[in-house]
Design an enzyme around this catalytic site. Structure first.
Site, PDB file in Angstrom:
ATOM      1  N   ARG A  82      14.218 -19.430  47.580  1.00  0.00           N
ATOM      2  CA  ARG A  82      12.857 -19.048  47.187  1.00  0.00           C
ATOM      3  C   ARG A  82      11.874 -20.134  47.609  1.00  0.00           C
ATOM      4  NH1 ARG A  82      11.426 -22.628  43.527  1.00  0.00           N
ATOM      5  NH2 ARG A  82      12.898 -23.384  41.943  1.00  0.00           N
ATOM      6  N   GLY A  83      10.588 -19.818  47.557  1.00  0.00           N
ATOM      7  CA  GLY A  83       9.562 -20.825  47.747  1.00  0.00           C
ATOM      8  C   GLY A  83       9.379 -21.643  46.479  1.00  0.00           C
ATOM      9  N   THR A  87      12.245 -26.182  39.243  1.00  0.00           N
ATOM     10  CA  THR A  87      11.773 -25.657  37.971  1.00  0.00           C
ATOM     11  C   THR A  87      12.947 -25.496  37.023  1.00  0.00           C
ATOM     12  OG1 THR A  87      10.273 -24.059  36.935  1.00  0.00           O
ATOM     13  CG2 THR A  87      11.927 -23.186  38.458  1.00  0.00           C
ATOM     14  N   PHE A  88      12.619 -25.129  35.792  1.00  0.00           N
ATOM     15  CA  PHE A  88      13.626 -24.936  34.755  1.00  0.00           C
ATOM     16  C   PHE A  88      13.542 -23.522  34.213  1.00  0.00           C
ATOM     17  CE2 PHE A  88      14.537 -24.706  30.178  1.00  0.00           C
ATOM     18  CZ  PHE A  88      15.882 -25.032  30.190  1.00  0.00           C
ATOM     19  N   HIS A  89      14.712 -22.911  33.980  1.00  0.00           N
ATOM     20  CA  HIS A  89      14.797 -21.626  33.281  1.00  0.00           C
ATOM     21  C   HIS A  89      15.671 -21.805  32.053  1.00  0.00           C
ATOM     22  CE1 HIS A  89      12.846 -19.638  36.564  1.00  0.00           C
ATOM     23  NE2 HIS A  89      13.834 -19.872  37.415  1.00  0.00           N
ATOM     24  N   ILE A 151       5.813 -19.675  39.408  1.00  0.00           N
ATOM     25  CA  ILE A 151       6.084 -18.639  40.400  1.00  0.00           C
ATOM     26  C   ILE A 151       6.864 -19.249  41.559  1.00  0.00           C
ATOM     27  CG2 ILE A 151       5.044 -17.137  42.158  1.00  0.00           C
ATOM     28  CD1 ILE A 151       2.751 -16.654  40.225  1.00  0.00           C
ATOM     29  N   LEU A 164       8.680 -14.654  38.756  1.00  0.00           N
ATOM     30  CA  LEU A 164       7.899 -15.464  37.829  1.00  0.00           C
ATOM     31  C   LEU A 164       8.711 -15.842  36.604  1.00  0.00           C
ATOM     32  CD1 LEU A 164       6.918 -13.728  35.084  1.00  0.00           C
ATOM     33  CD2 LEU A 164       5.526 -12.556  36.793  1.00  0.00           C
ATOM     34  N   ALA A 165       8.289 -16.943  35.968  1.00  0.00           N
ATOM     35  CA  ALA A 165       8.884 -17.405  34.708  1.00  0.00           C
ATOM     36  C   ALA A 165       7.744 -17.768  33.765  1.00  0.00           C
ATOM     37  CB  ALA A 165       9.793 -18.604  34.944  1.00  0.00           C
ATOM     38  N   CYS A 181       7.714 -28.117  39.356  1.00  0.00           N
ATOM     39  CA  CYS A 181       7.051 -27.553  40.532  1.00  0.00           C
ATOM     40  C   CYS A 181       6.468 -28.628  41.441  1.00  0.00           C
ATOM     41  CB  CYS A 181       5.976 -26.557  40.122  1.00  0.00           C
ATOM     42  SG  CYS A 181       6.613 -25.187  39.134  1.00  0.00           S
TER      43      CYS A 181
END
Length: 242
Positions: A82-83, A87-89, A151, A164-165, A181
């Protein structure tokens, strides 16, 4: 965006908590099916266990702890195509992965990303929060200088994946181990932290995001995928090889 023509329905798959690798394999399969015209436009709505992800630029320097220590944090690391940056989920974060044909919608990449931002801004406004898009340099959604939504998308031959998150009430401590990010000296926030009202169950906010995304991209309706079909696809993704 195209607002006319035949009635367009967005299919929504509500998947609950899904391991990142399983969700990645499912997206790859669905993009192939969408490209072949076997399935309609759809969106996956889910949450992940604690997971850090890197984008295709592989900005490992923005991971602030050794990769070997992530297991002690109860988190995994995945490198993706992905671009965006690292990030964290995690739990209590709403993740949407649209699998769409941008050609059918009549959008370019920039307008698509702006639409994802708009969906999160609309949902934040339901709880009295004035959010804003980050613009070209700070993609995502912000409340002042605090980031509430990230995003990171992949667009291949006009078909989308990743997405998105939106932070409902995740453990923000996980973000201290990265430069979120790739933007230093900015805070990460959540709907819980910013809202002055009581929040509904997370599932309600997931549904609001899906509905907002559908309106943003001029779908006339949202159709929920049957739970048994979702479970079957997830089982298949979990047992398949990457």
């Amino acid at each position: 965006m195209s607002g006319g023509g035949a009635k367009r329905v967005l299919e929504a798959w509500k998947l609950g908590v899904v391991k990142y690798g399983d969700a990645l394999r499912l997206q790859e399969r669905l993009v192939a099916d969408r490209r072949a015209g076997r399935i309609p436009d759809l969106v996956l709505s889910l949450q992940h266990p604690p997971t850090y992800t890197l984008g295709k630029r592989r900005t490992d320097h923005n991971l602030l702890v050794p990769e070997s220590s992530l297991g002690g944090l109860g988190a995994e690391l995945h490198r993706t195509e992905r671009g965006g940056d690292v990030t964290f989920h995690g739990p209590r974060q709403a993740v949407l992965y649209p699998i769409l044909s941008l050609r059918d919608i009549g959008l370019g990449a920039r307008r698509y990303v702006e639409g994802l931002e708009s969906a999160m801004i609309e949902v934040a406004s339901l709880y009295g929060i004035k959010a804003r898009p980050g613009g070209a340099c700070e993609t995502g959604v912000w409340v002042g200088d605090r980031k509430i939504g990230a995003i990171g998308v992949r667009i291949s031959s006009g078909f989308t994946s990743h997405g998105l998150a939106f932070n409902i009430d995740p453990d923000l401590g996980y973000f201290k181990h990265i430069v979120p990010c790739g933007i230093a000296d900015k805070e990460v926030t959540s709907l819980r932290r910013e809202a002055a009202v009581e929040l509904p169950p997370d599932e309600v906010i997931h549904d609001q995001l899906v509905q907002s995304l559908a309106r943003t991209f001029y779908f006339s309706d949202v159709k929920l995928k049957d739970d048994s079909e979702c479970a079957e696809m997830m089982c298949s993704a979990a047992t398949s090889q990457s």
